[in-house]
Design a protein around this motif. Structure first.
Motif, PDB file in Angstrom:
ATOM      1  N   LEU A  24       0.823  -1.210   0.000  1.00 29.49           N
ATOM      2  CA  LEU A  24       0.000   0.000   0.000  1.00 29.49           C
ATOM      3  C   LEU A  24       0.856   1.259   0.000  1.00 29.49           C
ATOM      4  N   ALA A  25       1.917   1.253   0.781  1.00 25.45           N
ATOM      5  CA  ALA A  25       2.788   2.434   0.820  1.00 25.45           C
ATOM      6  C   ALA A  25       3.359   2.721  -0.560  1.00 25.45           C
ATOM      7  N   GLY A  26       3.736   1.661  -1.282  1.00 24.86           N
ATOM      8  CA  GLY A  26       4.240   1.861  -2.639  1.00 24.86           C
ATOM      9  C   GLY A  26       3.181   2.411  -3.574  1.00 24.86           C
ATOM     10  N   LEU A  27       1.967   1.877  -3.483  1.00 22.14           N
ATOM     11  CA  LEU A  27       0.872   2.368  -4.318  1.00 22.14           C
ATOM     12  C   LEU A  27       0.567   3.840  -4.025  1.00 22.14           C
ATOM     13  N   PHE A  28       0.503   4.181  -2.745  1.00 17.96           N
ATOM     14  CA  PHE A  28       0.182   5.557  -2.381  1.00 17.96           C
ATOM     15  C   PHE A  28       1.292   6.511  -2.826  1.00 17.96           C
ATOM     16  N   ALA A  29       2.545   6.059  -2.727  1.00 24.87           N
ATOM     17  CA  ALA A  29       3.651   6.900  -3.186  1.00 24.87           C
ATOM     18  C   ALA A  29       3.568   7.134  -4.690  1.00 24.87           C
ATOM     19  N   GLU A  30       3.212   6.071  -5.442  1.00 22.68           N
ATOM     20  CA  GLU A  30       3.045   6.219  -6.894  1.00 22.68           C
ATOM     21  C   GLU A  30       1.895   7.163  -7.223  1.00 22.68           C
ATOM     22  N   GLU A  31       0.902   7.210  -6.332  1.00 19.45           N
ATOM     23  CA  GLU A  31      -0.247   8.101  -6.523  1.00 19.45           C
ATOM     24  C   GLU A  31       0.097   9.546  -6.185  1.00 19.45           C
ATOM     25  N   GLY A  32       1.285   9.769  -5.619  1.00 18.54           N
ATOM     26  CA  GLY A  32       1.728  11.135  -5.343  1.00 18.54           C
ATOM     27  C   GLY A  32       1.741  11.533  -3.881  1.00 18.54           C
ATOM     28  N   TYR A  33       1.488  10.574  -2.980  1.00 21.04           N
ATOM     29  CA  TYR A  33       1.466  10.889  -1.553  1.00 21.04           C
ATOM     30  C   TYR A  33       2.851  10.745  -0.926  1.00 21.04           C
ATOM     31  N   GLU A  34       3.107  11.549   0.070  1.00 25.61           N
ATOM     32  CA  GLU A  34       4.212  11.339   0.996  1.00 25.61           C
ATOM     33  C   GLU A  34       3.649  10.482   2.132  1.00 25.61           C
ATOM     34  N   VAL A  35       4.161   9.272   2.308  1.00 25.65           N
ATOM     35  CA  VAL A  35       3.521   8.278   3.170  1.00 25.65           C
ATOM     36  C   VAL A  35       4.328   8.035   4.436  1.00 25.65           C
ATOM     37  N   ASP A  36       3.650   8.066   5.579  1.00 25.41           N
ATOM     38  CA  ASP A  36       4.198   7.577   6.844  1.00 25.41           C
ATOM     39  C   ASP A  36       3.463   6.295   7.194  1.00 25.41           C
ATOM     40  N   VAL A  37       4.211   5.257   7.589  1.00 24.24           N
ATOM     41  CA  VAL A  37       3.626   3.964   7.923  1.00 24.24           C
ATOM     42  C   VAL A  37       3.813   3.699   9.416  1.00 24.24           C
ATOM     43  N   ALA A  38       2.736   3.324  10.092  1.00 22.19           N
ATOM     44  CA  ALA A  38       2.777   2.904  11.490  1.00 22.19           C
ATOM     45  C   ALA A  38       2.293   1.466  11.564  1.00 22.19           C
ATOM     46  N   ALA A  39       3.038   0.619  12.268  1.00 22.96           N
ATOM     47  CA  ALA A  39       2.713  -0.800  12.323  1.00 22.96           C
ATOM     48  C   ALA A  39       1.844  -1.168  13.520  1.00 22.96           C
ATOM     49  N   ASP A  40       1.526  -0.210  14.370  1.00 24.48           N
ATOM     50  CA  ASP A  40       0.656  -0.482  15.514  1.00 24.48           C
ATOM     51  C   ASP A  40      -0.113   0.780  15.854  1.00 24.48           C
ATOM     52  N   GLY A  41      -1.167   0.612  16.662  1.00 22.99           N
ATOM     53  CA  GLY A  41      -2.041   1.740  16.964  1.00 22.99           C
ATOM     54  C   GLY A  41      -1.373   2.822  17.792  1.00 22.99           C
ATOM     55  N   HIS A  42      -0.458   2.443  18.674  1.00 21.59           N
ATOM     56  CA  HIS A  42       0.212   3.438  19.506  1.00 21.59           C
ATOM     57  C   HIS A  42       1.045   4.381  18.650  1.00 21.59           C
ATOM     58  N   THR A  43       1.814   3.814  17.718  1.00 24.55           N
ATOM     59  CA  THR A  43       2.616   4.650  16.816  1.00 24.55           C
ATOM     60  C   THR A  43       1.719   5.483  15.916  1.00 24.55           C
ATOM     61  N   GLY A  44       0.636   4.876  15.427  1.00 20.16           N
ATOM     62  CA  GLY A  44      -0.299   5.624  14.594  1.00 20.16           C
ATOM     63  C   GLY A  44      -0.907   6.796  15.334  1.00 20.16           C
ATOM     64  N   LEU A  45      -1.249   6.588  16.593  1.00 19.99           N
ATOM     65  CA  LEU A  45      -1.806   7.676  17.399  1.00 19.99           C
ATOM     66  C   LEU A  45      -0.781   8.781  17.590  1.00 19.99           C
ATOM     67  N   HIS A  46       0.454   8.406  17.879  1.00 18.70           N
ATOM     68  CA  HIS A  46       1.512   9.403  18.057  1.00 18.70           C
ATOM     69  C   HIS A  46       1.703  10.221  16.783  1.00 18.70           C
TER      70      HIS A  46
END
Length: 224
Positions: A24-46
């Motif tokens: 997904l990160a690769g697809l979103f980057a190809e779509e023109g997004y700057e992507v941050d990936v979080a592998a758990d909810g705590h990191t995503g919340l931060h």
């Protein structure tokens, strides 16, 4: 306010399945997004609380903090980023729960990639259509006109004043350090003193209560 210096919209992806997250990160980057990936909810919340995003994609079954709990916490903190929930839980009750938690859209796994990308484009368009004004304690900020509208009239702002106030108003409960505001509102400037200067300008135009100083931490949107 959240696009990176190259002008790309920023996307937060919270997904604990490593292969899917990478795809997904690769697809979103190809779509023109700057992507941050979080592998758990705590990191995503931060990330959601401390960084600015144009759109977010959240899984539900996350380690540490469950996806809908994460979403609810973001909404309670005043984070208005449009969210698409992407989950294997796809029955009508699950969709209702996601939308009630504050998601703007919900897509079940397995999903069609082109549909996902189209939904994200539509989500951003809808958000941009409604995000051209931001609420303030004593009125609203009109981003297109660069004016603060109150019951007593309109106050014109410079481009930099508007950028600073929009950054604060976009996350009204968050305390921003000077370095954070420098990066978000004045990316071309090199000295954090510029933040203090424009806080002074805003207070001079709109009153001291428009920006609150949090001693030892920075600034946040004021309550008056």
């Amino acid at each position: 306010m959240s696009a990176d210096p190259a002008g790309r919209p920023r996307l937060l992806l919270v997904e604990d399945e490593g292969q899917l997250a990478a795809m997904l990160a690769g697809l979103f980057a190809e779509e023109g997004y700057e992507v941050d990936v979080a592998a758990d909810g705590h990191t995503g919340l931060h990330y959601g609380l401390t960084r600015g995003y144009d759109v977010a994609v959240l899984d539900r079954g996350l380690p540490a903090v469950e996806g809908l709990d994460l979403l609810a916490r973001l909404r309670r903190s005043g984070i208005t980023v449009p969210v698409l929930v992407l989950s294997a839980l796809g029955n009508p009750a699950d969709r209702v729960a996601g939308l009630d938690a504050g998601a703007e859209d919900y897509l079940a796994k397995p999903f069609d990639v082109e549909e996902l990308l189209a939904r994200l484009r539509a989500l951003r368009r809808r958000h941009l259509d409604t995000a051209r004004t931001l609420p303030l304690a004593a009125g609203r900020l009109d981003l297109d006109a660069r004016e603060v509208v109150t019951g007593s009239g309109r106050v014109a702002l410079s481009e930099r004043e508007c950028d600073l106030l929009a950054t604060l108003a976009g996350r009204p409960r968050q305390v921003f350090g000077r370095d954070d505001l420098l990066a978000l509102a004045f990316p071309e400037a090199g000295n954090p003193v510029v933040v203090d200067t424009y806080v002074h300008y805003l207070r001079r135009k709109l009153g001291r209560g428009v920006v609150e100083t949090v001693r030892g931490r920075g600034y946040r949107l004021g309550a008056g």
